[in-house]
Design a protein around this motif. Sequence first.
Motif, mmCIF file in Angstrom:
data_model
loop_
_atom_site.group_PDB
_atom_site.id
_atom_site.type_symbol
_atom_site.label_atom_id
_atom_site.label_comp_id
_atom_site.label_asym_id
_atom_site.label_seq_id
_atom_site.Cartn_x
_atom_site.Cartn_y
_atom_site.Cartn_z
ATOM 1 N N LEU B 94 -3.026 3.314 1.175
ATOM 2 C CA LEU B 94 -2.567 1.963 0.844
ATOM 3 C C LEU B 94 -1.048 1.933 0.879
ATOM 4 O O LEU B 94 -0.399 2.963 0.711
ATOM 5 C CB LEU B 94 -3.067 1.554 -0.545
ATOM 6 C CG LEU B 94 -4.556 1.260 -0.673
ATOM 7 C CD1 LEU B 94 -4.868 0.792 -2.090
ATOM 8 C CD2 LEU B 94 -5.000 0.213 0.331
ATOM 9 N N PHE B 95 -0.485 0.727 1.093
ATOM 10 C CA PHE B 95 0.967 0.595 1.110
ATOM 11 C C PHE B 95 1.452 0.471 -0.333
ATOM 12 O O PHE B 95 1.166 -0.537 -0.991
ATOM 13 C CB PHE B 95 1.371 -0.630 1.935
ATOM 14 C CG PHE B 95 0.757 -0.629 3.317
ATOM 15 C CD1 PHE B 95 0.831 0.501 4.124
ATOM 16 C CD2 PHE B 95 0.093 -1.744 3.803
ATOM 17 C CE1 PHE B 95 0.261 0.520 5.387
ATOM 18 C CE2 PHE B 95 -0.483 -1.736 5.072
ATOM 19 C CZ PHE B 95 -0.399 -0.598 5.861
ATOM 20 N N PRO B 96 2.180 1.458 -0.838
ATOM 21 C CA PRO B 96 2.476 1.508 -2.274
ATOM 22 C C PRO B 96 3.405 0.395 -2.748
ATOM 23 O O PRO B 96 3.429 0.076 -3.931
ATOM 24 C CB PRO B 96 3.141 2.878 -2.458
ATOM 25 C CG PRO B 96 3.662 3.236 -1.115
ATOM 26 C CD PRO B 96 2.727 2.612 -0.113
ATOM 27 N N HIS B 97 4.166 -0.188 -1.817
ATOM 28 C CA HIS B 97 5.133 -1.196 -2.236
ATOM 29 C C HIS B 97 4.543 -2.605 -2.250
ATOM 30 O O HIS B 97 5.234 -3.559 -2.543
ATOM 31 C CB HIS B 97 6.371 -1.158 -1.336
ATOM 32 C CG HIS B 97 6.077 -1.298 0.136
ATOM 33 N ND1 HIS B 97 5.146 -0.524 0.796
ATOM 34 C CD2 HIS B 97 6.591 -2.123 1.064
ATOM 35 C CE1 HIS B 97 5.116 -0.876 2.055
ATOM 36 N NE2 HIS B 97 5.977 -1.840 2.259
ATOM 37 N N PHE B 98 3.252 -2.711 -1.918
ATOM 38 C CA PHE B 98 2.588 -4.014 -1.927
ATOM 39 C C PHE B 98 1.526 -4.046 -3.019
ATOM 40 O O PHE B 98 0.930 -3.026 -3.350
ATOM 41 C CB PHE B 98 1.863 -4.262 -0.593
ATOM 42 C CG PHE B 98 2.760 -4.544 0.576
ATOM 43 C CD1 PHE B 98 4.018 -5.095 0.405
ATOM 44 C CD2 PHE B 98 2.321 -4.265 1.862
ATOM 45 C CE1 PHE B 98 4.832 -5.355 1.490
ATOM 46 C CE2 PHE B 98 3.133 -4.521 2.964
ATOM 47 C CZ PHE B 98 4.383 -5.069 2.770
ATOM 48 N N VAL B 141 -0.571 2.182 -7.321
ATOM 49 C CA VAL B 141 -0.379 3.235 -8.315
ATOM 50 C C VAL B 141 -1.072 2.897 -9.638
ATOM 51 O O VAL B 141 -1.372 3.770 -10.443
ATOM 52 C CB VAL B 141 1.137 3.518 -8.518
ATOM 53 C CG1 VAL B 141 1.798 2.375 -9.250
ATOM 54 C CG2 VAL B 141 1.358 4.835 -9.224
#
Lengths: 217, 248
Positions: B94-98, B141
């Motif tokens: 997964l894209f952690p910043h989204f 996260v």
Amino acid sequence: MTIDWGIIFKSMPLLGHGVVVTLQVSALASILGLALGLVLGLCSLSHSKSLRWIVAGYVDFIRGTPLLIQIFLVFFALPALGIRFDEFWAGVVALSLNSAAFVAEVVRGGVGSIERGQSEAATAIGMRHRQILVYILLPQAYRQMVPPLTNELISLVKNSSLLSVISVYELTRAGQAIISVHFVPFEIYTLLALYYYVLIKVLSWLSGRLERKLPTW
Amino acid sequence: MVTPVIQVQDLSKSFGDNSVLHRVSMDVATGETVVIIGASGSGKTTFLRCLNRLEEPSAGTVRLDGIPVVNIGSEKQIADQRSQFGFVFQRFNLFPHFSALDNVAIGPEKVRGMSKSDASALALAELKRVHMSDHAMKRPVQLSGGQQQRVAIARALAMKPKVMLFDEPTSALDPELVQEVLDVMKELANGGMTMVVVTHEMNFAREVADRVIYMENGKIVEEGPPEILFREPKSHGAQRFLRHLTHE
């Protein structure tokens, strides 16, 4: 030896003018250097081999030659090709071109350090290389790029003292002007060192704050 | 006769001298769930990654709805074709910043060109499908592994793929989180989604698969309906592999 306190107090506001010019040069050069460095860094990550080669060659040239020579090239050599700047802008251009190369390396390294699975996942949903760079990889790389970029910014401010040789009236040149009239090298050079030290301290403090503000995930 | 969704013919892949896939051929019919099993290093994952060209095959063809999946043409064409396959990774990626929602919405928005609000609405619907709509605003996260994997499944589904590819989707999960992911996959299969699943979850294979494929040394050694392949495997390799699993 005795310290001439009088000249120190007299010099402080005079040097203040130099500080302003140093800050102007540094601010302009870091903005231009960051922008150009970001573009170069992205080019060095592109699929185009020729783009990557051009950037690699540029970085290699900047790293392989002294900044002082680069300043001379911009100020004395470029006019021969019909490109002419006054001292101030020659200084800004030379520092920008120099820092762009280092910024490009920071961008390349930062983006390159993002886990491979990220670009694979983005590839799998059909995103294109440029979209992956802009939306997925760069945003994740920002935070780890801050410390090396701070170092680069600090070098830039310190390097701006070299512009005194092409008579940009920045902090160092301002100090030299006082020394040449009053012959007080001990007082003035010590004062210059202090001025730079404080400038750099403020910058590192700001960057530390910025780093803490950026999100972790 | 109906064209199979996926037609694979003589697919080979080698890394340098190391031949990982050797002339693999298979078809997948619409709505079919195919489970691929085999020991690690048997080429299952590479096979899956060659289907959507995450890995460039050395030889052979893959057809999706009869159209060859190729690596020529504009970058956009290739990317569009790739997005017809949904791919679920072992480690979620997964894209952690989204947020969960933006993880799912980014594909429809940037690849399909949907408006931001349409993409978000679609993303929310897909999150609902994997029972994750309550967590839409959380960052990866803040989610458990099982929840992250379900968001990853929603992210793939949002592209409206013709087929879903799962690469050991539960192998990186804590044991207590495996079932929630398998349940979602089962619902998808029952809903008629075409799926190719690489997994070690034999119960899932037994319950959900229409067909099980056993791979060994980069080849398909044996295939058949799960009830037959599991009860009386013909090949020596499959017998040994299954015996080894049941002893665990």
